[in-house]
Design a protein around this motif. Structure first.
Motif, PDB file in Angstrom:
ATOM      1  N   MET A   1       0.829  -1.314  -0.069  1.00 25.15           N
ATOM      2  CA  MET A   1       0.008   0.143   0.028  1.00 25.15           C
ATOM      3  C   MET A   1       1.065   1.029  -0.090  1.00 25.15           C
ATOM      4  SD  MET A   1      -3.205   0.530   2.585  1.00 25.15           S
ATOM      5  CE  MET A   1      -4.610  -0.144   1.975  1.00 25.15           C
ATOM      6  N   LYS A   2       0.396   2.295  -0.614  1.00 25.02           N
ATOM      7  CA  LYS A   2       1.156   3.488  -0.697  1.00 25.02           C
ATOM      8  C   LYS A   2       1.055   4.503   0.372  1.00 25.02           C
ATOM      9  CE  LYS A   2      -2.099   5.591  -3.877  1.00 25.02           C
ATOM     10  NZ  LYS A   2      -2.303   6.191  -4.993  1.00 25.02           N
ATOM     11  N   LEU A   3       1.799   5.353   0.419  1.00 24.80           N
ATOM     12  CA  LEU A   3       1.698   6.347   1.427  1.00 24.80           C
ATOM     13  C   LEU A   3       0.404   7.353   1.418  1.00 24.80           C
ATOM     14  CD1 LEU A   3       5.151   7.474   2.293  1.00 24.80           C
ATOM     15  CD2 LEU A   3       3.900   6.344   3.734  1.00 24.80           C
ATOM     16  N   ASP A  22       1.209   5.935   6.680  1.00 20.27           N
ATOM     17  CA  ASP A  22       1.538   4.492   6.059  1.00 20.27           C
ATOM     18  C   ASP A  22       0.615   3.249   6.724  1.00 20.27           C
ATOM     19  OD1 ASP A  22       2.616   2.319   5.103  1.00 20.27           O
ATOM     20  OD2 ASP A  22       4.523   2.435   6.208  1.00 20.27           O
ATOM     21  N   PRO A  23      -0.491   3.126   5.893  1.00 18.77           N
ATOM     22  CA  PRO A  23      -1.499   2.080   6.514  1.00 18.77           C
ATOM     23  C   PRO A  23      -0.922   0.554   6.169  1.00 18.77           C
ATOM     24  CG  PRO A  23      -2.461   2.915   4.321  1.00 18.77           C
ATOM     25  CD  PRO A  23      -1.012   3.778   4.648  1.00 18.77           C
TER      26      PRO A  23
END
Length: 66
Positions: A1-3, A22-23
């Motif tokens: 996943m992206k920021l 940041d998930p």
């Protein structure tokens, strides 16, 4: 996943600022210092898998409990 980049408001001074989230690490509980007043901002990140969304809770973490 992206920021993810989001604008938040400091609960101490009200200054708006951008933070990167940041998930990828799942639910998180951390502090981020305000760039203006330098007070700690308590941030809680919750990943809601059923609705496929990220929830970010912001508070001053100075509430008193009785």
């Amino acid at each position: 996943m992206k920021l993810l980049s989001r604008a938040i408001s400091c609960p101490h001074c009200g200054h708006n600022q951008h933070v990167d989230i940041d998930p990828s690490s799942g639910d998180q509980d951390y502090y981020h210092d305000c760039r203006i007043c330098c007070n700690p901002i308590h941030m809680r990140l919750h990943l809601d898998e059923s609705r496929k969304c990220v929830q970010l809770y912001i508070d001053a973490d100075d509430e008193q409990y009785y």
